[in-house]
Design a protein around this motif. Sequence first.
Motif, PDB file in Angstrom:
ATOM      1  N   MET A  51      43.054  49.687  49.103  1.00 28.20           N
ATOM      2  CA  MET A  51      44.113  49.863  48.110  1.00 28.20           C
ATOM      3  C   MET A  51      44.167  51.327  47.675  1.00 28.20           C
ATOM      4  O   MET A  51      43.118  51.922  47.400  1.00 28.20           O
ATOM      5  N   PRO A  52      45.361  51.948  47.627  1.00 32.32           N
ATOM      6  CA  PRO A  52      45.464  53.362  47.233  1.00 32.32           C
ATOM      7  C   PRO A  52      44.927  53.593  45.822  1.00 32.32           C
ATOM      8  O   PRO A  52      45.012  52.712  44.958  1.00 32.32           O
ATOM      9  N   PRO A  53      44.368  54.777  45.569  1.00 34.60           N
ATOM     10  CA  PRO A  53      43.794  55.047  44.238  1.00 34.60           C
ATOM     11  C   PRO A  53      44.805  54.919  43.100  1.00 34.60           C
ATOM     12  O   PRO A  53      44.466  54.448  42.012  1.00 34.60           O
ATOM     13  N   LEU A  54      46.055  55.360  43.343  1.00 34.34           N
ATOM     14  CA  LEU A  54      47.072  55.263  42.299  1.00 34.34           C
ATOM     15  C   LEU A  54      47.375  53.797  41.964  1.00 34.34           C
ATOM     16  O   LEU A  54      47.501  53.429  40.782  1.00 34.34           O
ATOM     17  N   ILE A 110      46.850  49.093  38.369  1.00 35.66           N
ATOM     18  CA  ILE A 110      46.428  47.702  38.188  1.00 35.66           C
ATOM     19  C   ILE A 110      45.356  47.604  37.099  1.00 35.66           C
ATOM     20  O   ILE A 110      45.392  46.714  36.238  1.00 35.66           O
ATOM     21  N   THR A 111      44.400  48.531  37.116  1.00 32.77           N
ATOM     22  CA  THR A 111      43.347  48.527  36.105  1.00 32.77           C
ATOM     23  C   THR A 111      43.934  48.734  34.710  1.00 32.77           C
ATOM     24  O   THR A 111      43.545  48.055  33.745  1.00 32.77           O
ATOM     25  N   LEU A 112      44.859  49.670  34.595  1.00 41.33           N
ATOM     26  CA  LEU A 112      45.513  49.896  33.304  1.00 41.33           C
ATOM     27  C   LEU A 112      46.306  48.668  32.860  1.00 41.33           C
ATOM     28  O   LEU A 112      46.320  48.317  31.670  1.00 41.33           O
ATOM     29  N   GLY A 113      46.962  47.994  33.809  1.00 40.22           N
ATOM     30  CA  GLY A 113      47.730  46.805  33.469  1.00 40.22           C
ATOM     31  C   GLY A 113      46.852  45.680  32.944  1.00 40.22           C
ATOM     32  O   GLY A 113      47.171  45.038  31.937  1.00 40.22           O
ATOM     33  N   ILE A 114      45.720  45.444  33.616  1.00 43.61           N
ATOM     34  CA  ILE A 114      44.806  44.395  33.166  1.00 43.61           C
ATOM     35  C   ILE A 114      44.222  44.732  31.796  1.00 43.61           C
ATOM     36  O   ILE A 114      44.164  43.891  30.893  1.00 43.61           O
ATOM     37  N   THR A 115      43.807  45.987  31.635  1.00 42.27           N
ATOM     38  CA  THR A 115      43.186  46.388  30.365  1.00 42.27           C
ATOM     39  C   THR A 115      44.193  46.362  29.219  1.00 42.27           C
ATOM     40  O   THR A 115      43.940  45.786  28.147  1.00 42.27           O
ATOM     41  N   MET A 116      45.351  46.974  29.435  1.00 38.53           N
ATOM     42  CA  MET A 116      46.347  47.055  28.369  1.00 38.53           C
ATOM     43  C   MET A 116      46.924  45.687  28.039  1.00 38.53           C
ATOM     44  O   MET A 116      47.244  45.404  26.876  1.00 38.53           O
ATOM     45  N   GLY A 117      47.063  44.824  29.046  1.00 42.22           N
ATOM     46  CA  GLY A 117      47.575  43.475  28.780  1.00 42.22           C
ATOM     47  C   GLY A 117      46.652  42.687  27.866  1.00 42.22           C
ATOM     48  O   GLY A 117      47.102  42.046  26.909  1.00 42.22           O
ATOM     49  N   THR A 118      45.348  42.752  28.148  1.00 39.93           N
ATOM     50  CA  THR A 118      44.390  42.045  27.295  1.00 39.93           C
ATOM     51  C   THR A 118      44.334  42.646  25.898  1.00 39.93           C
ATOM     52  O   THR A 118      44.332  41.923  24.894  1.00 39.93           O
ATOM     53  N   LEU A 119      44.294  43.974  25.807  1.00 38.51           N
ATOM     54  CA  LEU A 119      44.238  44.628  24.499  1.00 38.51           C
ATOM     55  C   LEU A 119      45.497  44.352  23.685  1.00 38.51           C
ATOM     56  O   LEU A 119      45.436  44.185  22.457  1.00 38.51           O
ATOM     57  N   ILE A 165      45.174  42.027  43.109  1.00 37.10           N
ATOM     58  CA  ILE A 165      43.730  42.053  43.355  1.00 37.10           C
ATOM     59  C   ILE A 165      43.292  40.789  44.081  1.00 37.10           C
ATOM     60  O   ILE A 165      42.472  40.832  45.004  1.00 37.10           O
ATOM     61  N   ILE A 166      43.846  39.633  43.680  1.00 38.88           N
ATOM     62  CA  ILE A 166      43.492  38.381  44.349  1.00 38.88           C
ATOM     63  C   ILE A 166      44.005  38.368  45.785  1.00 38.88           C
ATOM     64  O   ILE A 166      43.315  37.899  46.700  1.00 38.88           O
ATOM     65  N   ALA A 167      45.197  38.908  46.004  1.00 41.81           N
ATOM     66  CA  ALA A 167      45.847  38.821  47.319  1.00 41.81           C
ATOM     67  C   ALA A 167      45.558  40.014  48.226  1.00 41.81           C
ATOM     68  O   ALA A 167      46.150  40.109  49.302  1.00 41.81           O
ATOM     69  N   LYS A 168      44.662  40.908  47.834  1.00 39.57           N
ATOM     70  CA  LYS A 168      44.466  42.125  48.641  1.00 39.57           C
ATOM     71  C   LYS A 168      43.757  41.850  49.963  1.00 39.57           C
ATOM     72  O   LYS A 168      43.894  42.623  50.908  1.00 39.57           O
ATOM     73  N   GLN A 169      42.987  40.774  50.053  1.00 46.44           N
ATOM     74  CA  GLN A 169      42.390  40.418  51.333  1.00 46.44           C
ATOM     75  C   GLN A 169      43.457  39.862  52.266  1.00 46.44           C
ATOM     76  O   GLN A 169      44.268  39.037  51.864  1.00 46.44           O
ATOM     77  N   LYS A 170      43.420  40.267  53.499  1.00 46.39           N
ATOM     78  CA  LYS A 170      44.486  39.916  54.440  1.00 46.39           C
ATOM     79  C   LYS A 170      44.175  38.621  55.186  1.00 46.39           C
ATOM     80  O   LYS A 170      43.940  38.598  56.398  1.00 46.39           O
ATOM     81  N   HIS A 171      44.132  37.516  54.436  1.00 45.98           N
ATOM     82  CA  HIS A 171      44.025  36.225  55.101  1.00 45.98           C
ATOM     83  C   HIS A 171      44.727  35.183  54.239  1.00 45.98           C
ATOM     84  O   HIS A 171      45.051  35.423  53.064  1.00 45.98           O
ATOM     85  N   LEU A 172      44.960  34.019  54.831  1.00 41.72           N
ATOM     86  CA  LEU A 172      45.788  33.010  54.187  1.00 41.72           C
ATOM     87  C   LEU A 172      45.136  32.438  52.932  1.00 41.72           C
ATOM     88  O   LEU A 172      45.830  32.033  52.007  1.00 41.72           O
ATOM     89  N   ARG A 173      43.797  32.410  52.884  1.00 40.03           N
ATOM     90  CA  ARG A 173      43.112  31.822  51.737  1.00 40.03           C
ATOM     91  C   ARG A 173      43.382  32.622  50.461  1.00 40.03           C
ATOM     92  O   ARG A 173      43.585  32.054  49.381  1.00 40.03           O
ATOM     93  N   SER A 174      43.379  33.953  50.585  1.00 41.72           N
ATOM     94  CA  SER A 174      43.639  34.781  49.410  1.00 41.72           C
ATOM     95  C   SER A 174      45.099  34.686  48.979  1.00 41.72           C
ATOM     96  O   SER A 174      45.401  34.681  47.778  1.00 41.72           O
ATOM     97  N   THR A 175      46.007  34.581  49.944  1.00 41.11           N
ATOM     98  CA  THR A 175      47.420  34.404  49.599  1.00 41.11           C
ATOM     99  C   THR A 175      47.654  33.084  48.887  1.00 41.11           C
ATOM    100  O   THR A 175      48.398  33.003  47.901  1.00 41.11           O
TER     101      THR A 175
END
Length: 344
Positions: free
Chosen positions: A1-4, A9-18, A43-53
């Motif tokens: 996953m690209p750093p940006l 995503i990290t900011l979204g998770i943190t700010m959403g909870t706060l 984050i859940i779907a980043k693995q490239k297989h059907l189980r994560s999707t």
Amino acid sequence: MPPLATLMITLGITMGTLMTISANHWLTAWLGLELNMISIIPIIAKQKHLRSTEAATKYFLTQATASALMLFASTLNAWQTGSWDITQLNNMISSILMTSALMMKMGAAPAHFWLPEVLQGSTMTTALLITTWQKIAPITLLYMISNHIQSNITLLAGLLSISIGGWGGMNQTQLRKMMAYSSIAHLGWTLTVISTAPNIALLNIIIYMMMSTPFFLSLTTTTSKTLQTMTTSWSYSPTTTIILTLLLLSMAGLPPMTGFTPKLLILNNLTTYKLNTMALTIALLSLLSLTFYLRTSYLLASTAPPTTTQSTMLWRLKPHHNQITAILTPIALFNITILPALLM
């Protein structure tokens, strides 16, 4: 996953909870939960297989349903009472719907069906995130409306969660599914006292998060996903094996471990309110969870020297394994030895 993308995503998770835990308006709390949900799906779907999707789809559909129910309950309460304040949930139907929506978001029974499947389709780090950080916002909202919660509903949901969490975890060999049912059982203990003693309920879920965090991180460092692969951990990391064994005993609620503290307080609170039958029932049902905790602890302890394990060794050592273990050791020991300090 690209750093940006990772940063966003990290900011979204943190700010959403706060945003949710600091809100006093239902729409602001709903917006924070939606931001949190949208951020964790990649984050859940980043693995490239059907189980994560599949896991990401199930998580999205369940959380969207709970969010819609939550928005409907808050709108109905505002229509009846004229207030959007979170602490003014005075309408009984709105209170029941809101409690159901928040339990669905946390994964408590009877709306627990999505949690084991989502955790099984995710990585260990993502499973840790779902079972700890993602529960902070719904638990905070339940804590804020605890004065308006119907105690009969939370007691029934807590009883169901403890029983289903115990029965579901007994026949599991996958560690992520086992921890999912463990999370359901601990949520049941939280729900039983959320309407009578919200501070004890909050303490229970905080202590569970403090225990499950080093447990998941230890599984991540050893890349153990099943009971069979966990039995080989002593061969290359004895410290991690000891930590895992003690954490399992602590999560089982055995004295003098930390996990015994909230269970003792919850049973004491239930007996104070003359709910002796309820206290006896959940104490007996907790033996179901104790069964698979002790089974896993026995598997870890039985592979210690001089006993030799029959499992095949795998090449899965990580370059910074010793450094990570050195960090996890004091955290785990703090979680294990906090009970004597509380009783002094």
